[in-house]
Design a protein around this motif. Structure first.
Motif, PDB file in Angstrom:
ATOM      1  N   ARG A 196      20.998  -6.755   9.197  1.00  0.00           N
ATOM      2  CA  ARG A 196      22.148  -5.978   8.710  1.00  0.00           C
ATOM      3  C   ARG A 196      22.594  -6.481   7.344  1.00  0.00           C
ATOM      4  N   PHE A 197      22.559  -7.794   7.150  1.00  0.00           N
ATOM      5  CA  PHE A 197      22.903  -8.335   5.830  1.00  0.00           C
ATOM      6  C   PHE A 197      21.862  -7.909   4.796  1.00  0.00           C
ATOM      7  N   GLY A 198      20.598  -7.893   5.174  1.00  0.00           N
ATOM      8  CA  GLY A 198      19.556  -7.445   4.258  1.00  0.00           C
ATOM      9  C   GLY A 198      19.770  -6.006   3.817  1.00  0.00           C
ATOM     10  N   GLU A 199      20.180  -5.148   4.753  1.00  0.00           N
ATOM     11  CA  GLU A 199      20.479  -3.765   4.376  1.00  0.00           C
ATOM     12  C   GLU A 199      21.645  -3.711   3.397  1.00  0.00           C
ATOM     13  N   GLU A 200      22.610  -4.597   3.580  1.00  0.00           N
ATOM     14  CA  GLU A 200      23.746  -4.632   2.652  1.00  0.00           C
ATOM     15  C   GLU A 200      23.315  -5.129   1.274  1.00  0.00           C
ATOM     16  N   VAL A 201      22.349  -6.046   1.231  1.00  0.00           N
ATOM     17  CA  VAL A 201      21.793  -6.474  -0.057  1.00  0.00           C
ATOM     18  C   VAL A 201      21.179  -5.281  -0.791  1.00  0.00           C
ATOM     19  N   VAL A 202      20.428  -4.463  -0.060  1.00  0.00           N
ATOM     20  CA  VAL A 202      19.803  -3.282  -0.664  1.00  0.00           C
ATOM     21  C   VAL A 202      20.876  -2.337  -1.203  1.00  0.00           C
ATOM     22  N   ARG A 203      21.917  -2.090  -0.425  1.00  0.00           N
ATOM     23  CA  ARG A 203      22.987  -1.194  -0.877  1.00  0.00           C
ATOM     24  C   ARG A 203      23.690  -1.755  -2.105  1.00  0.00           C
ATOM     25  N   GLU A 204      23.886  -3.075  -2.123  1.00  0.00           N
ATOM     26  CA  GLU A 204      24.552  -3.683  -3.282  1.00  0.00           C
ATOM     27  C   GLU A 204      23.651  -3.634  -4.504  1.00  0.00           C
ATOM     28  N   MET A 205      22.347  -3.801  -4.326  1.00  0.00           N
ATOM     29  CA  MET A 205      21.424  -3.657  -5.450  1.00  0.00           C
ATOM     30  C   MET A 205      21.471  -2.237  -5.999  1.00  0.00           C
ATOM     31  N   ASN A 206      21.561  -1.256  -5.111  1.00  0.00           N
ATOM     32  CA  ASN A 206      21.747   0.128  -5.557  1.00  0.00           C
ATOM     33  C   ASN A 206      23.029   0.271  -6.367  1.00  0.00           C
ATOM     34  N   ARG A 207      24.090  -0.356  -5.913  1.00  0.00           N
ATOM     35  CA  ARG A 207      25.397  -0.188  -6.563  1.00  0.00           C
ATOM     36  C   ARG A 207      25.437  -0.798  -7.955  1.00  0.00           C
ATOM     37  N   ILE A 208      24.785  -1.946  -8.127  1.00  0.00           N
ATOM     38  CA  ILE A 208      24.833  -2.611  -9.440  1.00  0.00           C
ATOM     39  C   ILE A 208      23.676  -2.185 -10.345  1.00  0.00           C
ATOM     40  N   GLY A 209      22.676  -1.508  -9.793  1.00  0.00           N
ATOM     41  CA  GLY A 209      21.566  -1.055 -10.622  1.00  0.00           C
ATOM     42  C   GLY A 209      20.462  -2.079 -10.793  1.00  0.00           C
ATOM     43  N   MET A 210      20.129  -2.800  -9.720  1.00  0.00           N
ATOM     44  CA  MET A 210      19.044  -3.771  -9.771  1.00  0.00           C
ATOM     45  C   MET A 210      17.836  -3.200  -9.045  1.00  0.00           C
ATOM     46  N   LEU A 211      16.659  -3.298  -9.681  1.00  0.00           N
ATOM     47  CA  LEU A 211      15.445  -2.755  -9.094  1.00  0.00           C
ATOM     48  C   LEU A 211      14.997  -3.585  -7.895  1.00  0.00           C
ATOM     49  N   ILE A 212      14.517  -2.881  -6.871  1.00  0.00           N
ATOM     50  CA  ILE A 212      14.018  -3.511  -5.652  1.00  0.00           C
ATOM     51  C   ILE A 212      12.504  -3.614  -5.743  1.00  0.00           C
ATOM     52  N   ASP A 213      12.004  -4.854  -5.672  1.00  0.00           N
ATOM     53  CA  ASP A 213      10.565  -5.112  -5.722  1.00  0.00           C
ATOM     54  C   ASP A 213      10.075  -5.427  -4.314  1.00  0.00           C
ATOM     55  N   LEU A 214       9.055  -4.686  -3.857  1.00  0.00           N
ATOM     56  CA  LEU A 214       8.521  -4.868  -2.512  1.00  0.00           C
ATOM     57  C   LEU A 214       7.213  -5.656  -2.497  1.00  0.00           C
ATOM     58  N   THR A 215       6.848  -6.286  -3.607  1.00  0.00           N
ATOM     59  CA  THR A 215       5.624  -7.088  -3.637  1.00  0.00           C
ATOM     60  C   THR A 215       5.695  -8.203  -2.590  1.00  0.00           C
ATOM     61  N   GLY A 216       4.725  -8.258  -1.715  1.00  0.00           N
ATOM     62  CA  GLY A 216       4.699  -9.298  -0.689  1.00  0.00           C
ATOM     63  C   GLY A 216       5.620  -9.062   0.485  1.00  0.00           C
ATOM     64  N   ALA A 217       6.389  -7.967   0.464  1.00  0.00           N
ATOM     65  CA  ALA A 217       7.297  -7.680   1.574  1.00  0.00           C
ATOM     66  C   ALA A 217       6.495  -7.260   2.806  1.00  0.00           C
TER      67      ALA A 217
END
Length: 372
Positions: A196-217
């Motif tokens: 749940r915290f990880g999902e909130e990290v994704v939402r916050e990255m969306n809010r501030i405009g930080m790109l999400i990199d899935l390399t190695g995920a």
């Protein structure tokens, strides 16, 4: 929202992709034939067509480890050229690079401190070369740097550990210029997927405009990120696992899903991830285009990372040879323009649009990892 969409679709964006060099401007400062008695150049002179295309649509390179290399050198000269690195200024110019992501090296024992030190180093190196480099925080910055003959430097990707499981630290790093975070290697982005915290990290990255990199995920993390994120995700240095089984390469399903979600797979010039020859890199690029379309593929040098590089792609000066290979395979100028510059620019703009829209709906998240 209509105003925001109008801004996203403004003519200036199309101009960024279609901008061309002046007819009086040389296409490139590429290799110069050696005078008699001098040592020959290391790089073969490519045909004019690749250099002309790169003059109009330069490479937006998705990953470079230069900051860590510079940190370890007692002395270097990027302006005149330095044999200790693979991405000095003369070779960046010769290879037609217009923008590059500089990845901070993060020590797991002191993630925040080392990330801050690397951001400081990047900022200072760029400031020392104002006629060649410009620090960029947005798509507009990269386009402006290009228009003024500079190479745009964006900071990232950094591993997720750089944020130290803190959304406040994440926001602070973004304020200092970090623009890409790789979501792997933490308890909240693991083989089990996002907490749940990880999902909130994704939402916050969306809010501030930080790109999400899935390399190695993990597959579970990638699947959940694509479900939660309103902005496109990227793979900053992943080739096709169907052609090469490297663990950081992406399966066909993820590549196709990225294409459907407006994301981007940046194919690396890494012998371990693609293969030992330039044609292997071209094979991976072709594979991604076939699966996800020409809007979903880009380039990632992975230079100055310690990786061995395919024959024909020893350093950033060799990008014209890769473009020439793709031209021989029938790639059109329009698709090559997307590959080199347009797709990265689109993803940056899309991420910024999502951030502006999201900030109208929510403020900074106060979530903590205790709730997992």
């Amino acid at each position: 929202m209509a105003d925001l969409q109008d801004e996203l679709d403004a003519p200036a964006e199309a101009g960024d992709l279609e901008a061309v060099a002046s007819p009086d401007t040389p296409a490139s400062t590429g290799p110069v034939p050696a005078d008699e008695g001098e040592a020959p150049e290391l790089h073969a002179v490519p045909e004019p067509a690749p250099l002309d295309l790169l003059a109009r649509h330069p490479v937006a390179d998705g990953y470079c480890g230069l900051p860590q290399v510079l940190r370890t050198l007692p002395w270097y000269d990027l302006e005149l050229g330095d044999s200790s690195v693979e991405a000095d200024l003369p070779r960046l110019r010769a290879g037609g690079t217009g923008a590059q992501l500089w990845a901070p090296h993060v020590d797991p024992d002191a993630p925040v401190t080392t990330t801050l030190e690397q951001i400081d180093l990047i900022t200072n190196v760029v400031a020392q070369h104002p006629e060649d480099l410009r620090l960029a925080r947005s798509a507009s910055d990269t386009a402006d740097a290009r228009a003024h003959g500079r190479i745009a430097v964006l900071i990232g990707p950094a591993p997720a550990t750089a944020a130290a499981d803190s959304l406040g630290t994440l926001r602070s790093l973004h304020a200092l210029g970090l623009r890409v975070l790789t979501l792997s290697g933490t308890f909240w982005a693991s083989d089990a997927g996002l907490t749940r915290f990880g999902e909130e990290v994704v939402r916050e990255m969306n809010r501030i405009g930080m790109l999400i990199d899935l390399t190695g995920a993990s597959a579970a993390t990638a699947e959940r990120v694509l479900a939660v994120s309103k902005a496109p995700a990227v793979l900053t240095r992943s080739a096709a696992r169907a052609l090469n089984g490297h663990p950081d390469n992406a399966p066909d399903g993820l590549i196709a899903a990225l294409g459907e979600n407006g994301g981007l797979c940046l194919v690396p010039c890494s012998a371990a991830r693609t293969g030992p020859h330039l044609r292997d890199v071209a094979d991976h690029i072709d594979h991604v285009r076939a699966l996800a379309g020409p809007e979903a593929v880009g380039l990632s040098g992975t230079y100055d990372t310690g990786d061995a590089h395919p024959e024909g792609l020893a350093d950033v000066a060799d990008y014209p040879a890769l473009i020439a290979e793709l031209q021989r395979r029938g790639w059109t100028d329009a698709d090559l323009a997307l590959l080199t510059w347009g797709n990265v620019q689109r993803v940056l703009r899309s991420t910024e649009f999502v951030a502006r829209a999201t900030r109208h709906r929510r403020g900074p998240s106060t979530a903590t990892p205790e709730g997992r």
